[in-house]
Enzyme design. Sequence first.
Site, PDB file in Angstrom:
ATOM      1  N   ASP A 128       0.923  -1.065   0.059  1.00 12.04           N
ATOM      2  CA  ASP A 128       0.050  -0.010  -0.057  1.00 12.04           C
ATOM      3  C   ASP A 128       0.911   1.290  -0.090  1.00 12.04           C
ATOM      4  OD1 ASP A 128      -2.920   0.982   0.543  1.00 12.04           O
ATOM      5  OD2 ASP A 128      -1.722   2.052   2.130  1.00 12.04           O
ATOM      6  N   HIS A 295      -7.127  -6.623   0.055  1.00 12.21           N
ATOM      7  CA  HIS A 295      -6.073  -5.698   0.139  1.00 12.21           C
ATOM      8  C   HIS A 295      -4.931  -5.857   0.958  1.00 12.21           C
ATOM      9  CE1 HIS A 295      -4.135  -1.827  -0.208  1.00 12.21           C
ATOM     10  NE2 HIS A 295      -4.485  -1.648   0.692  1.00 12.21           N
TER      11      HIS A 295
END
Length: 328
Positions: A128, A295
């Site tokens: 991320d 994610h």
Amino acid sequence: MGLDEHGSSSSNSDRPPLLPHGPELMAGFTRRRIKTSGAEIEVAVAGKGPPLLLIHGNPLTLVSWHRIAPSLAQSFTVVAPDIRGYGDSSKPDGGEDHAAYSFRAMGEDMFEIMSSLGFERFGVAGHDRGARVAFRMALDKPERVSRLCALDIIPTYNLLSNITLGWGLESYHWFFMAQKAPFPEKLICADLNYYISYKLNKKGVGLSIFTPEAFAEYARCTTPEQIHAVCEDYRATVTLDYAFDKADFEAGRKITCPVLAIWGSNSHVGRHLKPQEAWGQWAPDLRGWAIPTGHYPAEHRPDLVYDAFLDFFSGREPVPYEGRQDAA
């Protein structure tokens, strides 16, 4: 989903196994606080062997690596920091142009940390926001980054230049948190417990991938000070970081080290973006594939991430997920 359910799939018995996780986060790691030219950074260090820097994302902390870091420390000297503005690291003022929260500034923290530990060249893995820091590091000082792995992103320039409706709906926070202070801070801080639960509860995945201890740590660190710092991070991204990346892209700059890109097939990246195509515009020496996660791959399927990291950062070619015997 625990590590006991997903052991390392490697058929090579002499490879260090994926260790089962317990309630202790980052077991075996020593904490240090390292002062850089722009911040004070909380760092966890353990292991032996070649240096490997692990950089977390938003809204996480260094403990997001807790399911794989102790195992990686069997083969590498693992360094896991809280990036500035997050976790227990300091939260400096962003400045009028938010430059203190650019990926370049965060990357400079990382370079200084590794130098202070005696490592001038090292592998970097980021997830991320941490992957965006790693991307900038590989472009700014290629002589220091030996290998780069990015989890669940495409480069910032490609992302912001090709926004789609589906991605925008799932990634609303990019533009909400980038609004002028203190608008997003006031709204988010009205109920921080609600915010962190909503933020981590990804579509089709849920909160069960996080251990109670890890979730509690993320909640502890979700403070008004961190929320402001995260907003500064996103303000820098849509201004300075985008401009840096755009200039490099137009100049034809490339990442010169080997790159591994892994993304979740059930994440916003897997659903809405074309990671292989985007990374291919920056990385001539590229390999990459989707894995069946959302994610947060290192917490959702640590077995897959560990195997890929162990091979890639050891100089071996990792086996694509679709080439594994346990792939559906």
